[in-house]
Design a protein around this motif. Sequence first.
Motif, short mmCIF file in Angstrom:
data_model
loop_
_atom_site.label_atom_id
_atom_site.label_comp_id
_atom_site.label_asym_id
_atom_site.label_seq_id
_atom_site.Cartn_x
_atom_site.Cartn_y
_atom_site.Cartn_z
N ARG A 25 -6.09 5.45 0.13
CA ARG A 25 -5.94 4.11 -0.61
C ARG A 25 -5.28 4.40 -2.22
O ARG A 25 -5.60 3.69 -2.87
CB ARG A 25 -7.17 3.29 -0.51
N ASP A 26 -4.75 5.49 -2.26
CA ASP A 26 -4.32 6.02 -3.71
C ASP A 26 -3.26 5.30 -4.17
O ASP A 26 -2.66 5.45 -5.57
CB ASP A 26 -4.30 7.54 -3.84
N ARG A 27 -2.39 4.30 -3.37
CA ARG A 27 -1.49 3.66 -3.75
C ARG A 27 -1.67 2.16 -4.08
O ARG A 27 -0.65 1.29 -4.19
CB ARG A 27 -0.32 3.89 -2.70
N THR A 77 6.97 9.96 1.59
CA THR A 77 6.19 9.88 2.92
C THR A 77 5.15 9.11 2.97
O THR A 77 4.61 8.48 1.78
CB THR A 77 5.33 11.52 2.66
N ILE A 78 4.35 8.88 4.20
CA ILE A 78 3.60 7.80 4.27
C ILE A 78 2.11 8.43 3.59
O ILE A 78 1.93 9.71 3.66
CB ILE A 78 3.24 7.76 5.79
N THR A 79 1.30 7.44 3.10
CA THR A 79 0.13 7.74 2.75
C THR A 79 -1.14 6.94 3.76
O THR A 79 -0.77 6.03 4.11
CB THR A 79 -0.30 7.31 1.34
N ARG A 85 4.83 1.04 11.63
CA ARG A 85 4.98 2.39 11.50
C ARG A 85 6.16 2.52 10.23
O ARG A 85 7.29 1.93 10.51
CB ARG A 85 5.41 3.15 12.47
N ALA A 86 5.87 3.24 9.18
CA ALA A 86 7.06 3.52 8.28
C ALA A 86 8.05 4.35 8.87
O ALA A 86 7.78 5.41 9.57
CB ALA A 86 6.49 4.17 6.71
N LEU A 101 0.99 -1.14 0.10
CA LEU A 101 -0.13 -0.16 -0.17
C LEU A 101 0.88 1.21 0.05
O LEU A 101 0.42 2.17 -0.67
CB LEU A 101 -1.02 0.09 1.21
N GLN A 102 2.04 1.17 0.82
CA GLN A 102 2.82 2.56 0.75
C GLN A 102 3.61 2.58 -0.56
O GLN A 102 3.74 3.69 -1.04
CB GLN A 102 3.80 2.27 1.98
#
Length: 150
Positions: free
Chosen positions: A139-141, A134-136, A86-87, A54-55
Amino acid sequence: MPEPAGSGTAPGDEEITFRTRKWVRPEDLNANGTLFGGSLLRWIDEEATIYAILQLGNHQVVTKYMSEIEFVASARQGDIIEMGLRATAFGRTSLTMRAEVRNMITRCSILTVDRIVFVGLGADGRPTPHGYTTITFDRDRIPAGAAQPD
């Protein structure tokens, strides 16, 4: 300010960006009747893979590295454990994250993995740049070609 005991928020929760829970079942136990470490590590790797997909917006990710792991507590049948991710860093082709696992019944920390590194691969199976820093939280990725509702 830390949350009061029993509030449902553990120290460091504000840093967790992806969380999932598992119910400890009989098939997850070792010979001592406690959670088998291999089951827990499989769950962490599976959830970390989903988070990396997802990231990075890429279905083709692989686990490259997992830092030292020290089990400090366990869980028993019927317990519910919570895994938080956590990223912590984006590389050119990679994502580094931290994992924390706790027993929601006993409120004890089970383990922490300081570094888990995933690498995104291209169609040729080689590391490929992802372009993110950066973290998203959207759900655009979700990778292209993933099934979309009608």
